[in-house]
Write a protein that holds these residues in place. Structure first.
Motif, PDB file in Angstrom:
ATOM      1  N   TYR A   1      75.647 -33.376  -5.186  1.00 42.71           N
ATOM      2  CA  TYR A   1      74.692 -32.312  -5.485  1.00 42.71           C
ATOM      3  C   TYR A   1      75.174 -31.331  -6.566  1.00 42.71           C
ATOM      4  O   TYR A   1      74.372 -30.752  -7.284  1.00 42.71           O
ATOM      5  CB  TYR A   1      74.342 -31.537  -4.204  1.00 42.71           C
ATOM      6  CG  TYR A   1      73.356 -32.275  -3.330  1.00 42.71           C
ATOM      7  CD1 TYR A   1      71.989 -32.136  -3.527  1.00 42.71           C
ATOM      8  CD2 TYR A   1      73.795 -33.126  -2.331  1.00 42.71           C
ATOM      9  CE1 TYR A   1      71.083 -32.843  -2.747  1.00 42.71           C
ATOM     10  CE2 TYR A   1      72.906 -33.837  -1.545  1.00 42.71           C
ATOM     11  CZ  TYR A   1      71.548 -33.684  -1.758  1.00 42.71           C
ATOM     12  OH  TYR A   1      70.665 -34.375  -0.982  1.00 42.71           O
ATOM     13  N   THR A   2      76.461 -31.128  -6.605  1.00 50.54           N
ATOM     14  CA  THR A   2      76.935 -30.051  -7.505  1.00 50.54           C
ATOM     15  C   THR A   2      77.663 -30.553  -8.749  1.00 50.54           C
ATOM     16  O   THR A   2      77.733 -29.837  -9.751  1.00 50.54           O
ATOM     17  CB  THR A   2      77.891 -29.099  -6.753  1.00 50.54           C
ATOM     18  OG1 THR A   2      78.997 -29.854  -6.273  1.00 50.54           O
ATOM     19  CG2 THR A   2      77.191 -28.403  -5.603  1.00 50.54           C
ATOM     20  N   ILE A   3      78.233 -31.729  -8.699  1.00 52.18           N
ATOM     21  CA  ILE A   3      78.984 -32.218  -9.872  1.00 52.18           C
ATOM     22  C   ILE A   3      78.211 -33.303 -10.612  1.00 52.18           C
ATOM     23  O   ILE A   3      78.134 -33.289 -11.840  1.00 52.18           O
ATOM     24  CB  ILE A   3      80.370 -32.757  -9.439  1.00 52.18           C
ATOM     25  CG1 ILE A   3      81.178 -31.660  -8.749  1.00 52.18           C
ATOM     26  CG2 ILE A   3      81.140 -33.287 -10.653  1.00 52.18           C
ATOM     27  CD1 ILE A   3      82.504 -32.131  -8.170  1.00 52.18           C
ATOM     28  N   LEU A   4      77.630 -34.207  -9.839  1.00 51.71           N
ATOM     29  CA  LEU A   4      76.982 -35.364 -10.452  1.00 51.71           C
ATOM     30  C   LEU A   4      75.925 -34.996 -11.506  1.00 51.71           C
ATOM     31  O   LEU A   4      75.857 -35.660 -12.557  1.00 51.71           O
ATOM     32  CB  LEU A   4      76.375 -36.260  -9.365  1.00 51.71           C
ATOM     33  CG  LEU A   4      76.054 -37.687  -9.814  1.00 51.71           C
ATOM     34  CD1 LEU A   4      77.312 -38.414 -10.278  1.00 51.71           C
ATOM     35  CD2 LEU A   4      75.393 -38.461  -8.678  1.00 51.71           C
ATOM     36  N   PRO A   5      75.128 -33.944 -11.285  1.00 51.24           N
ATOM     37  CA  PRO A   5      74.125 -33.625 -12.318  1.00 51.24           C
ATOM     38  C   PRO A   5      74.733 -33.418 -13.708  1.00 51.24           C
ATOM     39  O   PRO A   5      74.086 -33.705 -14.717  1.00 51.24           O
ATOM     40  CB  PRO A   5      73.490 -32.339 -11.805  1.00 51.24           C
ATOM     41  CG  PRO A   5      73.683 -32.379 -10.327  1.00 51.24           C
ATOM     42  CD  PRO A   5      74.995 -33.068 -10.113  1.00 51.24           C
ATOM     43  N   PHE A   6      75.964 -32.997 -13.721  1.00 49.65           N
ATOM     44  CA  PHE A   6      76.586 -32.737 -15.026  1.00 49.65           C
ATOM     45  C   PHE A   6      76.896 -34.040 -15.773  1.00 49.65           C
ATOM     46  O   PHE A   6      77.166 -34.019 -16.966  1.00 49.65           O
ATOM     47  CB  PHE A   6      77.856 -31.912 -14.849  1.00 49.65           C
ATOM     48  CG  PHE A   6      77.593 -30.472 -14.532  1.00 49.65           C
ATOM     49  CD1 PHE A   6      77.458 -29.534 -15.546  1.00 49.65           C
ATOM     50  CD2 PHE A   6      77.451 -30.048 -13.230  1.00 49.65           C
ATOM     51  CE1 PHE A   6      77.196 -28.204 -15.248  1.00 49.65           C
ATOM     52  CE2 PHE A   6      77.198 -28.725 -12.920  1.00 49.65           C
ATOM     53  CZ  PHE A   6      77.067 -27.811 -13.932  1.00 49.65           C
TER      54      PHE A   6
ATOM     55  N   ALA B   1      87.280 -36.321 -19.202  1.00 50.24           N
ATOM     56  CA  ALA B   1      88.257 -35.732 -18.275  1.00 50.24           C
ATOM     57  C   ALA B   1      87.618 -34.691 -17.372  1.00 50.24           C
ATOM     58  O   ALA B   1      88.033 -34.523 -16.215  1.00 50.24           O
ATOM     59  CB  ALA B   1      89.411 -35.114 -19.057  1.00 50.24           C
ATOM     60  N   VAL B   2      86.616 -34.005 -17.869  1.00 47.31           N
ATOM     61  CA  VAL B   2      85.949 -32.978 -17.064  1.00 47.31           C
ATOM     62  C   VAL B   2      85.402 -33.589 -15.777  1.00 47.31           C
ATOM     63  O   VAL B   2      85.496 -32.990 -14.697  1.00 47.31           O
ATOM     64  CB  VAL B   2      84.804 -32.329 -17.885  1.00 47.31           C
ATOM     65  CG1 VAL B   2      83.987 -31.383 -17.024  1.00 47.31           C
ATOM     66  CG2 VAL B   2      85.375 -31.593 -19.080  1.00 47.31           C
ATOM     67  N   LEU B   3      84.844 -34.777 -15.895  1.00 49.93           N
ATOM     68  CA  LEU B   3      84.311 -35.447 -14.707  1.00 49.93           C
ATOM     69  C   LEU B   3      85.380 -36.263 -13.980  1.00 49.93           C
ATOM     70  O   LEU B   3      85.351 -36.403 -12.758  1.00 49.93           O
ATOM     71  CB  LEU B   3      83.167 -36.383 -15.114  1.00 49.93           C
ATOM     72  CG  LEU B   3      81.814 -35.728 -15.398  1.00 49.93           C
ATOM     73  CD1 LEU B   3      80.814 -36.784 -15.808  1.00 49.93           C
ATOM     74  CD2 LEU B   3      81.299 -34.974 -14.178  1.00 49.93           C
ATOM     75  N   ALA B   4      86.302 -36.801 -14.751  1.00 49.90           N
ATOM     76  CA  ALA B   4      87.299 -37.702 -14.153  1.00 49.90           C
ATOM     77  C   ALA B   4      88.240 -36.971 -13.202  1.00 49.90           C
ATOM     78  O   ALA B   4      88.661 -37.541 -12.187  1.00 49.90           O
ATOM     79  CB  ALA B   4      88.094 -38.383 -15.263  1.00 49.90           C
ATOM     80  N   LEU B   5      88.568 -35.737 -13.517  1.00 44.74           N
ATOM     81  CA  LEU B   5      89.530 -35.007 -12.683  1.00 44.74           C
ATOM     82  C   LEU B   5      89.002 -34.815 -11.251  1.00 44.74           C
ATOM     83  O   LEU B   5      89.699 -35.151 -10.280  1.00 44.74           O
ATOM     84  CB  LEU B   5      89.914 -33.673 -13.330  1.00 44.74           C
ATOM     85  CG  LEU B   5      90.795 -33.796 -14.579  1.00 44.74           C
ATOM     86  CD1 LEU B   5      90.923 -32.458 -15.295  1.00 44.74           C
ATOM     87  CD2 LEU B   5      92.183 -34.315 -14.209  1.00 44.74           C
ATOM     88  N   PRO B   6      87.774 -34.287 -11.065  1.00 47.68           N
ATOM     89  CA  PRO B   6      87.282 -34.162  -9.674  1.00 47.68           C
ATOM     90  C   PRO B   6      87.077 -35.515  -9.016  1.00 47.68           C
ATOM     91  O   PRO B   6      87.330 -35.672  -7.812  1.00 47.68           O
ATOM     92  CB  PRO B   6      85.962 -33.401  -9.824  1.00 47.68           C
ATOM     93  CG  PRO B   6      85.601 -33.474 -11.253  1.00 47.68           C
ATOM     94  CD  PRO B   6      86.858 -33.659 -12.014  1.00 47.68           C
TER      95      PRO B   6
ATOM     96  N   SER C   1      81.602 -36.111  -0.566  1.00 51.19           N
ATOM     97  CA  SER C   1      80.615 -36.850  -1.349  1.00 51.19           C
ATOM     98  C   SER C   1      79.340 -36.037  -1.519  1.00 51.19           C
ATOM     99  O   SER C   1      78.761 -35.977  -2.612  1.00 51.19           O
ATOM    100  CB  SER C   1      80.273 -38.178  -0.671  1.00 51.19           C
ATOM    101  OG  SER C   1      81.446 -38.873  -0.390  1.00 51.19           O
ATOM    102  N   THR C   2      78.908 -35.426  -0.457  1.00 51.04           N
ATOM    103  CA  THR C   2      77.659 -34.662  -0.522  1.00 51.04           C
ATOM    104  C   THR C   2      77.776 -33.528  -1.536  1.00 51.04           C
ATOM    105  O   THR C   2      76.907 -33.333  -2.394  1.00 51.04           O
ATOM    106  CB  THR C   2      77.323 -34.088   0.869  1.00 51.04           C
ATOM    107  OG1 THR C   2      77.351 -35.148   1.807  1.00 51.04           O
ATOM    108  CG2 THR C   2      75.957 -33.431   0.873  1.00 51.04           C
ATOM    109  N   VAL C   3      78.871 -32.796  -1.417  1.00 47.43           N
ATOM    110  CA  VAL C   3      79.066 -31.674  -2.352  1.00 47.43           C
ATOM    111  C   VAL C   3      79.118 -32.198  -3.788  1.00 47.43           C
ATOM    112  O   VAL C   3      78.473 -31.658  -4.696  1.00 47.43           O
ATOM    113  CB  VAL C   3      80.349 -30.891  -2.012  1.00 47.43           C
ATOM    114  CG1 VAL C   3      80.671 -29.898  -3.110  1.00 47.43           C
ATOM    115  CG2 VAL C   3      80.187 -30.160  -0.693  1.00 47.43           C
ATOM    116  N   ALA C   4      79.851 -33.284  -3.973  1.00 46.91           N
ATOM    117  CA  ALA C   4      80.001 -33.811  -5.328  1.00 46.91           C
ATOM    118  C   ALA C   4      78.677 -34.303  -5.895  1.00 46.91           C
ATOM    119  O   ALA C   4      78.336 -34.031  -7.062  1.00 46.91           O
ATOM    120  CB  ALA C   4      81.021 -34.952  -5.336  1.00 46.91           C
TER     121      ALA C   4
END
Lengths: 645, 350
Positions: free
Chosen positions: B251-256, B278-283, B246-249
């Motif tokens: 900080y690194t994915i959520l901003p997108f 899909a870009v966000l849904a896959l992770p 969750s932490t990694v996601a």
């Protein structure tokens, strides 16, 4: 007696016979039409519409009237003669003096529609349909000032040429290519050097087999496996490239709509037929639907002299004046390419195309082909339209055939085009620049897939070939016996073509480059070979699994074993998938489930391939005729046409 | 000779250099071939669903070098990343990025600790990344072009989800459903739907059929039942693992999500929402899987899946200048965050 009077009248009887009179053709045609109108042979509305079309199409009024079927050719040319105050001669009743013909003038007779008719007191009397500048200039060059004209109909000119040059043309149709480039002719299936080369290779292979049987067998399986892999990969790449929509849009409807009829050239349509009287109404109907000025369309029904039934049926359908029946004299080989070569001597179009008797081309096809030539540059010698079937759902065989054709014409050929590789043409709907076609001596009459061979020969002569996004619908062969016959001819032809062009492999490579050489080997050479060896490989595979790994695994050391497994399980399955996908472009979604049965269809290919090999040895030039008109869909179409008529 | 009519064909750009296409096809072929010898011998290929690792190990085994599997994986990852970065740069330029913008973007992409990590450690999360890289453009092409090539490409990438391991495989049926429903006729006619669904799912079925042919039915059933099915037995994940993911996601994915969200409202003729989502849904799917099924997953995996999907999305989507600037800024931000003391230890793992 009659002809002497006519001749005298032509020379001395009137002023218009003077060769140097500067009479413009449109004026004479208008006067002739006026005469027909005055006599009630031309209706007022038709007269008006013909004049409008004459202006729009920039054609002779006579050609418009005849092309639209508003007057009979004989009536018009009689009126034209009357308008010009020249005698009219019926060449069937008053044939030309055969002593006056010269074989070196053969092409001019056809192009200018003129023949020498009489020589009267040192004065040449020429029968023609047009006394315009080209005819006059040619006559002056040929005969000096002492000539005059008589008028006749195009049919009479055509008949006179056929009659006089029958044997001459027939010989050239058969042997033209052989005389020009003997090594490009399939008259000899395997040349002496090829026999020696194959003999040496066979002997070496035998020695290898005796000296080291295991190694030899392993090497053989390795070669076969690699051949399968490369062929599969090539087909996969072509299918993927050809799947792009961009390749289907190369000529738009908007571009066709912008074409100006006046700028369109004369187009010759050759329809070679043999014993196909039944489907003639279908052909006539399709040709009438072509979106092309009738005055610029020249249709040649190419029929064998002995095929009385089809000749009579064609006459009975009362074709428009732009249709001509070319009677091909009997001679060996009795093949479609020979018939087409013969008919080509009478062609006057700037472009020429071929349709089969049951073909249903899309109406805009000629215009699309013309546009392709316009933009393709002078080196573009031929464009191939797509072929597909109108009776796809008739039975299992027609479904498989439709899937195969869809893949071939909608995916593989556009893929080859995209990669700028030579394209083996399909049997019909290939559109040629007549000049280029004549330069390469047209089709090889001894090759039973003359179309595929011609594609390679054109590429070797520096011409290019394209594909257009217009389709001709045909009747799929749904009768197993007939399908085997047709397919064995095609495979035999591919074998012939490969053998012909492998007489000088280095020369081939120099002329068509590595791409051309690669596609030649893996698109034309490899498929027949693979069809032949498929049953052997299937046998080994079955034995491999039935008897267990140990029995045959030595044949497939790594990495060949891996490659063979890849071919067996993935390449074959993907080939099935590509075959299924082929149905998507045309939305033949009902064929998708049927596509799963393609491996059974491959078995039929192998049966046909072995038959083809046998024929290649025993009877290489024999043309297995495809029967048309066997489909219930064709019958229904014919019935519809009959009712409409 | 290609017959092109000016009226018919707008000015075209070269979409990909033949080198990359040939290289990609060649690499794929070699990769596929490399795992077949073991497969034919009935060895335990893909025992844990790590097909790609097996492929690479087999490939390395065929080379005249004696690398340990980890080294082989690292070399493979490095080569793969080099090709990916070159391809990404090329595609960014094609999609109207400036040279400087494209250079900075690929630099930021490469500098991300997760990317450096999978190359340096030879982590085979790269298989998931490959699947995401292939699937996102496949979806986009179905949305935007919808031609037969798009249908084919989409169908042919779905087996890579299977090869990416048990976690990604269940996405195949719903994605095939999307592939079928993207067709207008299929939405109206059940027969068309069946045909289009078959076209989408068939390559995966062919791969399964190939497995049956090579391994035998029993072994194929074993692989599916012992590797793929158990992955979906609910197992509560450890608190620590979920916290790290969750932490990694966050900080690194959520901003997108900012970029994707803004894109969803910027409708224009090039707007294709499904691939963007899909870009966000896959992770997100991977994180949820880890949460509910206890998939043993390094925190790197969702980030790598995202970076792969995002890069491939940018390679096919032509964005407005503002979106391009935002994507660049976010990529730099994520790269920087990935090296912070809060994230780096989580990416590095225990």
């Amino acid at each position: 007696m009659m002809s002497a009077q006519l001749a005298a009248s032509a020379v001395y009887g009137n002023e218009n016979a003077s060769p140097r009179e500067d009479a413009t053709s449109p004026l004479w045609h208008l006067r002739a039409a006026q005469l027909l109108f005055d006599r009630g042979q031309l209706k007022p509305g038709d007269f008006g519409s013909a004049i409008a079309d004459e202006l729009a199409w920039r054609s002779d009024l006579g050609a418009v009237l005849i092309g639209k079927g508003l007057v009979r050719p004989h009536d018009f040319y009689r009126a034209l003669a009357e308008a010009q105050e020249l005698p009219f001669v019926d060449l069937l009743k008053e044939p030309p003096d055969p002593e006056l013909f010269f074989s070196e003038d053969r092409a001019n007779y056809a192009a200018l529609k003129i023949v020498p008719w009489r020589l009267f007191d040192g004065h040449w009397i020429l029968a023609t349909v047009d006394t315009g500048a080209p005819q006059r200039e040619w006559a002056e060059r040929r005969f000096g000032p002492n000539f005059s004209f008589v008028i006749t109909s195009p049919f009479d000119i055509f008949w006179a040429q056929q009659d006089h040059f029958r044997d001459f043309d027939n010989l050239r149709a058969r042997e033209g290519l052989l005389e020009w480039k003997p090594d490009h002719s399939a008259k000899t299936t395997i040349t002496a050097p090829q026999k020696i080369a194959f003999g040496i290779a066979g002997a070496l292979y035998l020695l290898f087999l005796i000296a080291a049987p295991s190694a030899c067998m392993v090497a053989t399986m390795a070669a076969i496996t690699i051949l399968y892999t490369v062929t599969f990969t090539f087909k996969a790449v072509l299918t993927w490239l050809g799947a792009s929509r961009k390749l289907d849009m190369n000529i738009t409807d908007a571009a066709v709509a912008e074409l100006i009829d006046a700028e369109l050239p004369v187009y010759t349509v050759l329809v070679p037929m043999y014993r196909e009287a039944k489907v003639l109404p279908l052909l006539f109907d399709a040709l009438k639907k072509l979106d092309y000025p009738a005055s610029k369309l020249e249709v040649k029904l190419v029929l064998e002299e002995d095929d009385k039934e089809t000749i009579d049926a064609a006459k009975a359908l009362n074709p428009p004046g732009t249709f001509e029946i070319v009677r091909v004299p009997p001679s060996y080989p009795k093949t479609k390419p020979k018939a087409c070569n013969y008919a080509l001597f009478f062609a006057r179009g700037e472009f020429v195309t071929i349709y089969d008797a049951e073909d249903q081309p899309e109406p805009d096809q000629l215009k699309k082909a013309f546009l392709a030539f316009q933009t393709g540059g002078p080196e573009l010698a031929c464009v191939q339209a797509r072929l597909n079937y109108f009776n796809r759902s008739e039975n299992w065989l027609t479904r498989m055939f439709t899937l195969e054709y869809s893949q071939w014409f909608d995916f593989l050929l556009p893929g080859l085009d995209k990669l700028k590789m030579p394209i083996p043409f399909g049997g019909t709907s290939n559109h040629f620049r007549l000049k280029a076609l004549r330069k390469v001596r047209a089709w090889d009459p001894y090759n039973v897939t003359e179309d595929a061979d011609l594609g390679i020969r054109l590429a070797q002569e520096g011409f290019t070939i394209g594909v257009i996004n217009s389709t001709t619908f045909e009747e799929a062969n749904g009768v197993l016996g007939s399908w085997i016959k047709q397919r064995s001819r095609w495979i035999k032809g591919y074998m012939q073509t490969w053998l012909v062009h492998m007489r000088h492999p280095i020369d081939l490579w120099r002329k068509v480059g590595w791409r051309g050489t690669f596609s030649f080997h893996f698109f034309i050479g490899a498929p027949p070979l693979l069809h032949l060896i498929n049953p052997i490989v299937w046998g080994i595979t079955i034995a491999f699994y039935v008897l267990g790994d140990g029995q045959f695994s030595w044949l497939f050391p790594e990495p060949i074993g891996t490659l063979a497994t890849f071919n067996l399980f993935f390449a074959n399955l993907l080939l099935v998938y590509f075959g299924i996908v082929a149905a998507l472009k045309r939305r033949y979604l009902d064929l998708v489930p049927a596509g799963l049965m393609q491996p059974l269809y491959w078995v039929l290919h192998s049966i046909a391939a072995w038959k083809a090999l046998w024929q290649l040895i025993a009877n290489p030039h024999y043309w297995e005729k495809t029967e048309h008109g066997t489909s219930a869909v064709t019958d229904r179409k014919l019935e519809t046409i009959r009712r409409a008529a | 000779m290609s017959v092109q009519i000016a009226a018919a064909s707008p000015v075209e750009k070269t979409s990909a250099r033949p080198f990359f296409v040939a290289g990609g096809v060649g690499a794929l072929l070699v990769a596929c071939l490399s795992f077949l010898p073991a497969a034919r011998g009935g060895a335990s290929v893909g025992q844990d669903g790590n097909w790609l690792a097996e492929l690479v190990a087999r490939l390395a085994g065929a080379l005249p070098v004696s690398w340990p599997p980890e080294t082989a994986l690292m070399v493979f990852a490095a080569i793969f990343m080099s090709l990916l970065i070159s391809w990404l740069y090329e595609r960014l330029l094609y999609n109207d990025w400036t040279t400087l913008g494209a250079l900075v973007f690929v630099a930021a992409f490469t500098a991300n600790a997760a990317i450096a990590g999978i190359v340096a450690s030879g982590q085979w999360a790269i298989a998931t990344m490959v699947a995401c890289i292939l699937v996102v453009p496949g979806i986009r092409r179905i949305e935007s072009v919808g031609d037969v090539q798009a249908n084919m490409s989409f169908g042919l990438v779905l087996p890579f989800l299977f090869l990416a391991g048990p976690a990604m495989a269940p996405l195949i049926p719903p994605l095939a459903l999307f592939g079928a429903l993207a067709d207008r006729d299929a939405r109206r006619d059940i027969r068309a739907f069946i045909a289009m669904y078959l076209v989408a799912i068939m390559p995966t079925l062919l791969v399964l059929a190939g497995m049956v042919g090579m391994f035998g039915l029993d072994e194929t059933i074993r692989i599916v039942t012992e590797i793929y099915v158990p992955a979906f037995t609910p197992v509560p994940a450890g608190e620590g693992a979920i916290h790290a993911l969750s932490t990694v996601a966050v900080y690194t994915i959520l901003p997108f999500a900012l970029l994707i969200g803004a894109y969803m409202f910027a409708v224009d003729r090039r707007w294709q929402p499904v691939s963007a989502v899909a870009v966000l849904a896959l992770p997100l799917y991977l994180i949820l899987g880890a949460r509910f099924f206890g998939w043993p997953m390094a925190p790197t995996l969702p980030l790598v899946a995202f970076l792969g999907g995002f890069a491939s999305w940018l390679s096919v989507a032509r964005l407005r200048p503002n979106f391009r600037r935002l994507a660049l800024a976010l990529m730099i931000l994520t790269a920087a965050l990935s090296w912070t003391p809060k994230i780096l230890p989580l990416l590095a793992g225990p």
